[in-house]
Design an enzyme around this catalytic site. Structure first.
Site, PDB file in Angstrom:
ATOM      1  N   LEU A  97      50.582  57.122  50.665  1.00 11.05           N
ATOM      2  CA  LEU A  97      51.048  55.738  50.804  1.00 11.05           C
ATOM      3  C   LEU A  97      50.924  55.074  49.440  1.00 11.05           C
ATOM      4  O   LEU A  97      49.826  54.838  48.944  1.00 11.05           O
ATOM      5  CB  LEU A  97      50.212  55.019  51.865  1.00 11.05           C
ATOM      6  CG  LEU A  97      50.177  55.717  53.244  1.00 11.05           C
ATOM      7  CD1 LEU A  97      49.204  55.016  54.178  1.00 11.05           C
ATOM      8  CD2 LEU A  97      51.572  55.772  53.854  1.00 11.05           C
ATOM      9  N   GLY A 100      51.356  49.940  47.154  1.00  9.78           N
ATOM     10  CA  GLY A 100      50.523  48.836  46.668  1.00  9.78           C
ATOM     11  C   GLY A 100      50.548  48.672  45.160  1.00  9.78           C
ATOM     12  O   GLY A 100      50.702  49.643  44.404  1.00  9.78           O
ATOM     13  N   LYS A 111      49.504  50.605  41.822  1.00  7.29           N
ATOM     14  CA  LYS A 111      48.076  50.896  41.723  1.00  7.29           C
ATOM     15  C   LYS A 111      47.839  52.361  41.381  1.00  7.29           C
ATOM     16  O   LYS A 111      46.854  52.712  40.724  1.00  7.29           O
ATOM     17  CB  LYS A 111      47.387  50.540  43.048  1.00  7.29           C
ATOM     18  CG  LYS A 111      45.877  50.681  42.985  1.00  7.29           C
ATOM     19  CD  LYS A 111      45.222  50.266  44.288  1.00  7.29           C
ATOM     20  CE  LYS A 111      43.711  50.383  44.185  1.00  7.29           C
ATOM     21  NZ  LYS A 111      43.047  50.024  45.450  1.00  7.29           N
ATOM     22  N   GLN A 174      59.595  52.112  51.736  1.00  2.00           N
ATOM     23  CA  GLN A 174      59.292  51.272  52.889  1.00  2.00           C
ATOM     24  C   GLN A 174      60.419  50.267  53.097  1.00  2.00           C
ATOM     25  O   GLN A 174      61.175  49.958  52.170  1.00  2.00           O
ATOM     26  CB  GLN A 174      58.016  50.464  52.625  1.00  2.00           C
ATOM     27  CG  GLN A 174      56.744  51.104  53.088  1.00  2.00           C
ATOM     28  CD  GLN A 174      55.552  50.231  52.761  1.00  2.00           C
ATOM     29  OE1 GLN A 174      55.121  50.182  51.627  1.00  2.00           O
ATOM     30  NE2 GLN A 174      55.024  49.546  53.743  1.00  2.00           N
ATOM     31  N   ILE A 236      46.849  56.518  48.724  1.00  5.40           N
ATOM     32  CA  ILE A 236      46.760  57.186  47.421  1.00  5.40           C
ATOM     33  C   ILE A 236      45.490  56.814  46.675  1.00  5.40           C
ATOM     34  O   ILE A 236      45.036  57.549  45.796  1.00  5.40           O
ATOM     35  CB  ILE A 236      48.017  56.923  46.563  1.00  5.40           C
ATOM     36  CG1 ILE A 236      48.134  57.990  45.467  1.00  5.40           C
ATOM     37  CG2 ILE A 236      48.018  55.500  45.991  1.00  5.40           C
ATOM     38  CD1 ILE A 236      49.497  58.172  44.883  1.00  5.40           C
ATOM     39  N   LYS A 380      38.941  50.427  45.737  1.00  2.00           N
ATOM     40  CA  LYS A 380      39.564  49.121  45.964  1.00  2.00           C
ATOM     41  C   LYS A 380      39.143  48.093  44.926  1.00  2.00           C
ATOM     42  O   LYS A 380      39.844  47.100  44.712  1.00  2.00           O
ATOM     43  CB  LYS A 380      39.176  48.591  47.360  1.00  2.00           C
ATOM     44  CG  LYS A 380      39.518  49.513  48.521  1.00  2.00           C
ATOM     45  CD  LYS A 380      41.010  49.606  48.739  1.00  2.00           C
ATOM     46  CE  LYS A 380      41.334  50.456  49.971  1.00  2.00           C
ATOM     47  NZ  LYS A 380      42.791  50.720  50.087  1.00  2.00           N
TER      48      LYS A 380
END
Length: 492
Positions: A97, A100, A111, A174, A236, A380
């Site tokens: 994924l 982001g 990211k 997406q 990811i 994060k």
């Protein structure tokens, strides 16, 4: 109130459809326009949103999952790998994924291109992992990236550097949905453009969109035709989410009459994970329960480590044929997450999203696998980044593993203050990453810098008050220490 003043669901949908249909496309390439399938997908999601009344779960119907549906990883690993493991790998696709941005860590662009270890980015490490598998077992495990309109262009430029690696890389995008004015429930977008004033009128609708977008891209059918059977999906930025041969073998060796279509990796909950989604038994099906679905009166109970002992890592193994079947039957009913946002101009909007794991209830013979914490290593924040850059971990073929020199398996609790939030600032404050092999807890607040070869052990708390600065000198060993006040080291 949810209808925003409309007299019926039908009227609200008609006005929404009219507003979107009347959007005037700007003079830009057709690729950047909202697709008809995106529009249909959004309309269906919006329609469901209008019809939702009250909580999506009844608390008294929630039960702990039966033990035979949550398999312990230790038992799975105890089974010897068969000679046919290469054949199983040839039926696998790795999906990351990748929608982001790195904005929360002060970075521009996707990211996945932030350097996390020895100048390697998240994407570099992923490619190295899969290339190592392909070379070791002489197989063809492809990598698929689910991008968003925020990351697609930059990611495709970066992918050129992997041309000569032994990994086939595919991408798909997406969906792009319009943000909704919280008061009027009308789209914020005035046309289909993505630039200037319209940049924040659109959003990617959460990773639950993977099923529809994957199908609509044509890539799902292409991979099925190539003999692929399962995807391994993960974020990811989760550096613990590598292809596990024991879970893959477990998946492939289930009885034919009980062929498993979905495995969710879960791990034991700690105090830091109280908001994480958990697996429950509901209407005789495994189901993901997120905190947003929990009635307010039961939020504390949901956060309990004793009642809900596991949480979803978002490492998922899913049957490609099942995704195709459920999408074509339109039976993948995922709960809607209503995400409120405030745009730069002060306008309150909502985003309608779904989560990939919420579809577990639609798949046949779904299982949970209770994996070690090492398979959940998300980055994060800069605090997470410090951990993965340190000597707590060693890097081998793109995979991070806990150093054997660490005497206990748990990772230290690290909390860096706001001066470290942006990656650039974070790197400027460390001349080298400290030795953390014997660290239990680190809190740093204020204007603090670290010299070379610093060693941190036990519990270390460093607090520079406003206006003060603390420079930890090169070679310092801090063990069970609190450092506060003002400590400046100046060049002579």
């Amino acid at each position: 109130t949810i209808l925003g003043g409309y007299s019926s669901y039908t009227e609200a949908l008609q006005i929404l459809s009219l507003t979107l249909t009347c959007c005037q496309p700007p003079k830009i390439s057709i690729q950047s326009l909202i697709s008809k399938k995106d529009f249909e997908g959004f309309k269906n999601l919006f329609h469901r949103f209008l019809q939702v009344k009250g909580p999506s779960v009844k608390w008294d119907k929630i039960h702990k999952p039966p033990e035979d549906l949550i398999h312990p990883y230790d038992k799975i690993k105890a089974q010897a790998l068969p000679d046919s493991v290469a054949a199983s790998l040839n039926k696998l696709v790795v999906v990351k994924l990748n929608g982001g941005l790195g904005t929360s860590m002060g970075c521009k662009g996707p990211k996945s291109v932030i350097s996390v270890r020895n100048e390697n980015t998240f994407l570099d490490l992923t490619v190295h992992q899969i290339e190592h598998l392909n070379k070791t077992f002489n197989v063809d495990v492809p990598l698929v990236l689910m991008n968003s309109f925020n990351t697609d262009e930059d990611t495709k430029k970066i992918l050129q550097k992997y041309t000569h690696h032994r990994v086939h890389i595919h991408t798909f995008n997406q969906s792009r949905y319009p943000r909704i004015n919280k008061e009027s429930l009308l789209p914020v977008a005035k046309d289909l453009g993505m630039h200037g004033d319209h940049a924040d009128a659109w959003y990617p609708p959460g990773h639950g969109d993977i099923y529809a977008s994957f199908y609509n891209s044509g890539l799902l059918d292409q991979l099925i035709a190539a003999g692929k059977e399962y995807i391994f999906v993960s974020n990811i930025d989760n550096l613990g989410a590598t292809v596990d041969l024991f879970i893959l073998n477990h998946l492939m060796t289930q009885p034919k009459d009980k062929r498993c279509e979905f495995i969710m990796e879960v791990t034991d909950k700690t105090r830091a994970d109280v908001k994480g989604g958990t697996l429950i038994q509901y209407d005789d099906k495994l189901r993901l329960l997120e905190i947003a679905q929990v009635p307010k009166a039961h939020v504390d109970e949901f956060k309990s480590v004793t009642k809900f002992k596991i949480f979803n890592t978002n490492n998922l193994w899913i049957s490609l044929a099942a995704i195709k079947r459920l999408h074509e039957q339109n039976t993948m009913d995922m709960e809607i997450i209503v995400n409120p946002k405030t745009l730069d101009g002060g306008l309150n909007v909502i985003q309608l999203e779904t989560a990939v794991g919420a579809a577990i209830k639609a798949f046949d013979n779904a299982l949970g696998v209770n994996v070690p914490r090492s398979r959940f290593l998300p980055v994060k924040t800069s605090s997470d980044l410090l951990l993965v850059m340190s000597n707590l971990y060693s890097l081998d073929a793109g995979s991070l593993t806990m150093s054997k020199k660490r005497e206990f398996p748990s990772t230290p609790h690290v909390k860096l203050g706001s001066s470290f939030t942006k990656v650039h600032d974070f790197l400027m404050r460390f001349e080298s990453i400290p030795d953390m092999l014997e660290l239990d807890h680190l809190t740093v607040s204020g204007d603090v810098t670290f010299g070379k070869n610093v060693s941190l052990k036990g519990t270390v708390i460093i607090i520079a008050n406003h206006g003060d600065r603390i420079d930890i000198p090169a070679g310092a060993v801090l063990e069970n220490k609190i450092v506060s006040g003002n400590l400046r080291i100046l060049d002579h």
